[in-house]
Design a protein around this motif. Sequence first.
Motif, short mmCIF file in Angstrom:
data_model
loop_
_atom_site.label_atom_id
_atom_site.label_comp_id
_atom_site.label_asym_id
_atom_site.label_seq_id
_atom_site.Cartn_x
_atom_site.Cartn_y
_atom_site.Cartn_z
N TYR A 170 -67.34 21.25 43.09
CA TYR A 170 -66.15 20.43 42.93
C TYR A 170 -66.52 19.09 42.32
O TYR A 170 -65.85 18.60 41.40
N VAL A 171 -67.59 18.49 42.85
CA VAL A 171 -68.05 17.19 42.36
C VAL A 171 -68.44 17.30 40.89
O VAL A 171 -68.09 16.43 40.07
N TRP A 172 -69.16 18.36 40.56
CA TRP A 172 -69.59 18.58 39.17
C TRP A 172 -68.39 18.75 38.25
O TRP A 172 -68.34 18.17 37.15
N PHE A 173 -67.41 19.53 38.69
CA PHE A 173 -66.23 19.80 37.86
C PHE A 173 -65.44 18.53 37.60
O PHE A 173 -65.01 18.27 36.47
N VAL A 174 -65.25 17.71 38.62
CA VAL A 174 -64.54 16.45 38.44
C VAL A 174 -65.31 15.55 37.47
O VAL A 174 -64.72 14.89 36.61
N GLY A 175 -66.65 15.57 37.58
CA GLY A 175 -67.48 14.79 36.67
C GLY A 175 -67.35 15.25 35.23
O GLY A 175 -67.39 14.43 34.30
N ARG A 176 -67.19 16.55 35.03
CA ARG A 176 -67.03 17.09 33.68
C ARG A 176 -65.73 16.63 33.04
O ARG A 176 -65.61 16.58 31.81
N LEU A 177 -64.74 16.32 33.86
CA LEU A 177 -63.45 15.87 33.36
C LEU A 177 -63.37 14.35 33.28
O LEU A 177 -62.28 13.78 33.25
N LYS A 178 -64.53 13.71 33.25
CA LYS A 178 -64.59 12.25 33.30
C LYS A 178 -63.79 11.57 32.21
O LYS A 178 -63.12 10.56 32.44
#
Length: 209
Positions: A170-178
Amino acid sequence: MPTTLIAFLGACTLVAASPGPSTVLIIKQSLHSRRSGFLTVLGNETGVFLWGAVAAFGLTALLTASEMAYDVMRIVGAVVLVGFGVQALRQARRAKGTRDDAEDAWQGTQKSGWASYRGGLLLNLANPKAAVFAMSFLPQFVPEGAPHLPAMIGLAALWAIYEVGYYGLYVWFVGRLKNVLSRAGVRRRLEQVSGGVLLLLGVRMALEG
């Protein structure tokens, strides 16, 4: 044993995939930075392990046996959830204004590592349902003939480690949408949504019998 382990990990996946306060808080903190999000995950999973260890020693039975103790924890948990919700709504309100002002506000509200970890831990430990669930969930997967206490603690540790990986996605995915989420309006709206959800979850917990 391999079959039991696969069944356990499958159950852990279903548990983690169920929407709840921890999921909302992790996503909310990940909006600020991956570091904040991941440390919130670590705090939450520390709570998962602690509740599993408490269940292994049979202490959560005391919580379910005492209506007063359960109600006290339920009210504390509700207060914690409402507090996180109000905090998120305040952050969203402070972020109004020009783009530069909003960016400064988001930087100013970015939490320290300890605060993020503590938030995840507190949210989990203040939830009496987490304690009761650990007591009913873990014993089902203790292999027949295995020592109960070591097996339960081992399963609690595996459960926490597995969820670190799961919520880490989840953390990674939110980071990808930065690039999208860095827009002040988008981030403010997400803060409003997450704050509102946490607030409603807190009110619901307070009103539960």
